[in-house]
Design an enzyme around this catalytic site. Sequence first.
Site, PDB file in Angstrom:
ATOM      1  CE  LYS A 187     -34.907-133.413  10.997  1.00 39.06           C
ATOM      2  NZ  LYS A 187     -35.554-132.630  12.082  1.00 39.06           N
ATOM      3  CB  SER A 241     -34.544-128.933  11.246  1.00 42.23           C
ATOM      4  OG  SER A 241     -35.005-129.920  12.145  1.00 42.23           O
ATOM      5  CB  SER A 279     -37.870-129.703  13.557  1.00 42.75           C
ATOM      6  OG  SER A 279     -36.910-128.697  13.638  1.00 42.75           O
TER       7      SER A 279
HETATM    8  N1  GLN Z   1     -36.002-124.123  14.779  1.00 45.73           N
HETATM    9  C1  GLN Z   1     -35.701-124.661  16.072  1.00 45.73           C
HETATM   10  C2  GLN Z   1     -34.201-124.703  16.267  1.00 45.73           C
HETATM   11  O1  GLN Z   1     -33.514-124.297  15.409  1.00 45.73           O
HETATM   12  C3  GLN Z   1     -36.310-126.006  16.238  1.00 45.73           C
HETATM   13  C4  GLN Z   1     -35.624-127.055  15.475  1.00 45.73           C
HETATM   14  C5  GLN Z   1     -36.095-128.452  15.779  1.00 45.73           C
HETATM   15  O2  GLN Z   1     -37.218-128.681  16.238  1.00 45.73           O
HETATM   16  N2  GLN Z   1     -35.197-129.393  15.544  1.00 45.73           N
HETATM   17  O3  GLN Z   1     -33.715-125.114  17.264  1.00 45.73           O
END
Ligand code: GLN
Length: 478
Positions: A69, A144, A168
Site C-alpha cells: 500500500k 482504503s 481498511s
Molecule cells: N473507512 C474508514 C475511514 O475512512 C477506515 C479507513 C482505514 O481503516 N484506513 O476512516
Amino acid sequence: MEMFRQTINQLHKRISNGEIVAADVVESVKQRIAAVEPAVKAFITICDDSEAVAVESSSPLAGMPGVVKDNICTQGIRTTCGSRILENFIPPYNATVIDRLNAVGAVVLGKTNQDEFGMGSSTENSGYHITCNPWDLSRVPGGSSGGSAAAVASGQALWALGSDTGGSIRQPAAFCGIVGMKPTYGRVSRYGLVAYASSLDTIGTLTRDVYDNALLMNVIAGYDERDSTSINAPCEDYTAGIYDGVRGLKIGLPKQYFGEGLSAEVAAALEQAVQTYRDLGAEIIEVDMPNTKYALATYYIIATAEASSNLARYDGVSYGLRVEGKNIVDMSERTREQGFSEEVRRRIMLGTYTLSAGYYDAYYNKALKVRRLIKNDFDAAFLQVDVLLTPVAPTQAFKIGEKTDDPLAMYLSDICTVTVNLAGVPALSLPCAFTNNLPVGMQLIGAPLSEALLLRVGCAFEQTSGLANKIAPCGGGK
Ligand code: GLN
C-alpha cells in the site's frame, strides 16, 4: 496451471523441489499485470525493475512477488499515500515491514492505490484514479487498501500489505474475496507507516488463503524498538496449529452486529457460515455488546482528531507539494488547499473542531471514555467465548459512484469494523460465500495477540468452503 494462480505455499513447494525457480513466478505475475492492470488499475507505481534476488533464506516468502500500500515507506520508491500532496515524495528509508520482507527475499512489484491517507472505504478518494473491483469492474474494491486487495484478487500479486485504521484491510478483503488480517495494535511495527490516526493505525496482510496469510504474518510480526507502541512479546509460528480445527471452541455472535441495515445476501451467507462452524463441532453462543451503537460516532471523532494533528505536518515547508504564495501563511494555505482532496479537508476540519478549546470535553474527551466502554464490551465477551464472528460490512461491494455524494452513507459502511480498532484487538476477514458472482466476507475477532487462533478458526472454515485462492476474472472471463 499458470503460476500466478497458485498460492505462496504451493509455489514454495515447487521451488523447493526444483520444479520451478523464483524468477519464473515473478515473470508469470508480471505477465498477469500486463494483461489485467489496464482494467483493474490497482497500482499507483509499478516497479518495472523488480526481480527475484537470491538471498540466504529458507522463508516461503523468498522470491514471492507482492505489493505494498502506498502509505508504507519504501526507500527510493515514491510513496504518495494516494495524495497529491506527496506526489513526489521518495522516502529515504524503509518501513520496518519492508526491511523484514527484503531480508527474506520477497519481491515488491509496486505500490498500490488507496483512499487518500486511508480516509475512505472505496478507494474512490484516491488523488490519482479509481480502482475497479476485479469481480465486477463497475463496482468498488472497498477501501482504503483497495489497490492491495484488487491486486491480490486479480492475480497481480501473491501477497499484499495494507493498513487498517477502521477496516481498511478487512473490508476490501471482503469485497474482493480474499483473506485480510488486522493484527493486534502493536503486534506489527508501524515504523515507516505514514500516520492517519496513530492510536488506531495498524499494518496487516492480504493474501488468497489463510495459510499464506500466516506465512506473511510470520515475516512481518514482532517487536521493533523503532516503534514505541510495539509489543515486546515473542511471536508464535502462525502456521503451527493452523489445522487444529474448531471442535470444542466457543464462537460468539454479538447480536448488535446482525441488526438493521444488513443486506439479505450478507445475512444469509453469515447464517450458513455459522451452521458450518456448528457442524465442525464449535459451540455457538449469542453475546451482548451494548456499546456497539456508539462505535461509529466515537471512531469518527477520534480518527479525525488524530488526523487533523498528524496532517498538520504537510505545510509546504518540510516536504511534499509546495504552492508559492504572498507570505508563509498564504503559501501553506494554498499548498493544503491544492494538495488535499475534499474528503481530507473535511476530516481535518471535523478533527480541528472537536479538539478546539470549547468543544474538547464535549467531543474528544467523551469519545475517549466511550472507547473504554467499547473495549470493556470486548473484554467481557472474551470471558465467555474464544472468538467472535460478525459480518465485515453490511453489504457486498457497491457500485462506483453510489456513495460518493453522501459521506455519511460511506461512513456507515464501516459499522462492523471500527469497533475492533477502537479496542485494539485482532480480526481476520475471509470469504464466506459468493452470491450473485460477488464475494461476501465474514469477520473473526479475537482477544489481544490471538492471531494464531483466528487463523486456525479461519482455516477450519476455508477447508470446507472451497473458497480459498479464487482469482477474479477482471472482466475478461478468467
Ligand atoms: N473507512 C474508514 C475511514 O475512512 C477506515 C479507513 C482505514 O481503516 N484506513 O476512516
